[in-house]
Motif scaffolding. Structure first.
Motif, short mmCIF file in Angstrom:
data_model
loop_
_atom_site.label_atom_id
_atom_site.label_comp_id
_atom_site.label_asym_id
_atom_site.label_seq_id
_atom_site.Cartn_x
_atom_site.Cartn_y
_atom_site.Cartn_z
N LEU A 1 -5.36 11.32 -1.98
CA LEU A 1 -6.51 10.46 -1.16
C LEU A 1 -5.80 10.57 0.17
O LEU A 1 -6.40 10.89 1.26
CB LEU A 1 -6.72 9.43 -1.58
N GLN A 2 -4.43 10.26 0.31
CA GLN A 2 -4.00 9.94 1.73
C GLN A 2 -3.85 11.31 2.31
O GLN A 2 -3.95 11.61 3.65
CB GLN A 2 -2.30 9.54 1.17
N ARG A 3 -3.49 12.49 1.82
CA ARG A 3 -3.77 13.90 2.16
C ARG A 3 -4.87 14.25 2.98
O ARG A 3 -4.98 14.90 4.01
CB ARG A 3 -2.96 14.84 1.16
N TRP A 4 -6.04 14.02 2.08
CA TRP A 4 -7.24 14.25 2.79
C TRP A 4 -7.80 13.18 3.95
O TRP A 4 -8.22 13.90 5.04
CB TRP A 4 -8.26 13.84 1.72
N ILE A 5 -7.03 12.19 3.99
CA ILE A 5 -7.42 11.29 4.99
C ILE A 5 -6.49 11.80 6.37
O ILE A 5 -6.94 11.82 7.52
CB ILE A 5 -6.57 9.87 4.94
N SER A 6 -5.21 12.48 5.95
CA SER A 6 -4.60 12.96 7.13
C SER A 6 -5.35 14.11 7.78
O SER A 6 -5.22 14.22 8.89
CB SER A 6 -3.16 13.38 6.50
N SER B 1 2.47 -6.78 -0.36
CA SER B 1 2.85 -6.48 -2.06
C SER B 1 3.30 -5.12 -2.17
O SER B 1 3.81 -4.95 -3.13
CB SER B 1 1.41 -6.58 -2.55
N SER B 2 2.79 -3.95 -1.36
CA SER B 2 3.48 -2.57 -1.56
C SER B 2 4.84 -2.52 -1.39
O SER B 2 5.47 -1.67 -2.02
CB SER B 2 2.49 -1.63 -0.97
N ILE B 3 5.51 -3.19 -0.37
CA ILE B 3 6.85 -3.11 -0.11
C ILE B 3 7.54 -3.94 -1.00
O ILE B 3 8.61 -3.29 -1.53
CB ILE B 3 6.97 -3.46 1.33
N ALA C 1 2.63 4.88 4.93
CA ALA C 1 3.68 4.13 4.31
C ALA C 1 3.33 3.60 3.11
O ALA C 1 4.03 3.36 2.26
CB ALA C 1 3.92 3.24 5.57
N ILE C 2 2.07 2.96 3.09
CA ILE C 2 1.71 2.41 2.11
C ILE C 2 1.38 3.13 0.48
O ILE C 2 1.82 2.73 -0.44
CB ILE C 2 0.43 1.43 2.42
N SER C 3 1.02 4.61 0.78
CA SER C 3 0.76 5.24 -0.04
C SER C 3 2.18 5.58 -0.72
O SER C 3 2.13 5.48 -2.00
CB SER C 3 0.16 6.60 0.30
N ASN C 4 3.08 5.84 -0.03
CA ASN C 4 4.30 6.14 -0.35
C ASN C 4 5.27 5.06 -1.27
O ASN C 4 5.54 5.18 -2.47
CB ASN C 4 5.29 6.72 0.87
N ALA C 5 4.93 3.78 -0.85
CA ALA C 5 5.49 2.68 -1.43
C ALA C 5 4.76 2.44 -2.78
O ALA C 5 5.59 2.26 -3.84
CB ALA C 5 5.22 1.40 -0.48
N GLN C 6 3.52 2.59 -2.65
CA GLN C 6 2.92 2.34 -3.97
C GLN C 6 3.27 3.68 -5.16
O GLN C 6 3.41 3.31 -6.09
CB GLN C 6 1.27 2.22 -4.01
N ASP C 7 3.11 4.68 -4.40
CA ASP C 7 3.27 5.91 -5.42
C ASP C 7 4.63 6.05 -5.86
O ASP C 7 5.06 6.52 -7.00
CB ASP C 7 3.07 7.11 -4.73
#
Length: 237
Positions: free
Chosen positions: A15-20, A136-138, A208-214
């Protein structure tokens, strides 16, 4: 403390890539919008000064009107797409954050999106929701109200400013007079870099948040507000 259990988080990378992609398209539309605004202002000045015959003026007006329609529809379509994709992302990121660090006082995933539609509250509640998600993600130990890096407040102010200036520009230009177009163009020129900053910073935050959660952070049974963990892998302020 009990052993941490593996998480079952919703992956955000796709989803992050589609947002990008949507944000890149939005930036292109911002450039197109400014370009057509400049062309429109120039046409109005030339028409009012009698720089060309009436037949030429009508033809140019028709051509310009077609271009305005294409740019305008593309602008709306891209921003609606980016808004919808971002809404899905916010909901999933907030739901993941609630799994990572469950707390009763955090904004729910539904309201993390819903506050965008509530007047007055939409000036600060969405920012609070992103603050909770990021913290929370961090780190699951980190209090959800921990102040964010400066990048976030710059993003939020740019987002609010670009939206406000866009509305103002439309209101000014609605009268259709040459002076109104000129004044609206001034607003558009001011809005242009602010909108690009808002788009770029939102992309940075989503990434940043996507990477942290993934990375698959694991939660703790209870959150201690007196022993916050240090931020790792986030955005440095």
């Amino acid at each position: 403390m009990q052993d941490r259990q593996p998480l079952h988080l919703t992956p955000l990378g796709g989803l992050q890539r589609w947002i990008s992609r949507a944000l890149i398209a939005a930036a292109v539309c911002e450039v197109g919008y400014l370009y057509i605004s400049l062309r429109l202002a120039r046409f109005v000045d030339e028409r009012d000064s009698g720089a060309f015959a009436e037949e030429v003026s009508l033809q140019r007006a028709d051509d310009l009107d077609n271009t305005v329609n294409v740019v305008g529809l593309s602008y709306i379509a891209v921003y609606v797409s980016a808004f919808i994709l971002s809404g899905f992302w916010i909901y999933r990121a907030a739901r993941n954050a609630a799994i990572i660090a469950p707390r009763r006082d955090r904004i729910s995933p539904g309201w993390a999106v819903g506050w965008h539609f509530i007047p007055i509250a939409n000036l600060f509640k969405p920012y609070q929701a992103i603050r909770e998600v990021y913290n929370s993600s961090i780190s699951p130990d980190r209090p959800i109200d921990t102040p964010l890096p400066k990048l976030f407040i710059i993003w939020w102010l740019a987002f609010l400013s670009s939206n406000g200036l866009g509305t103002l520009s439309g209101e000014i230009a609605s009268s259709g007079s040459a002076r109104a177009f000129s004044n609206a163009l001034i607003v558009d020129v001011v809005m242009f870099p602010i909108a690009l900053i808002a788009l770029w910073l939102w992309h940075t935050i989503v990434l940043a948040i996507s990477n942290a959660q993934d990375r698959g952070i694991t939660p703790i049974p209870e959150i201690s507000s007196t022993n916050p963990g240090s931020p790792q892998g986030g955005i440095n302020g």
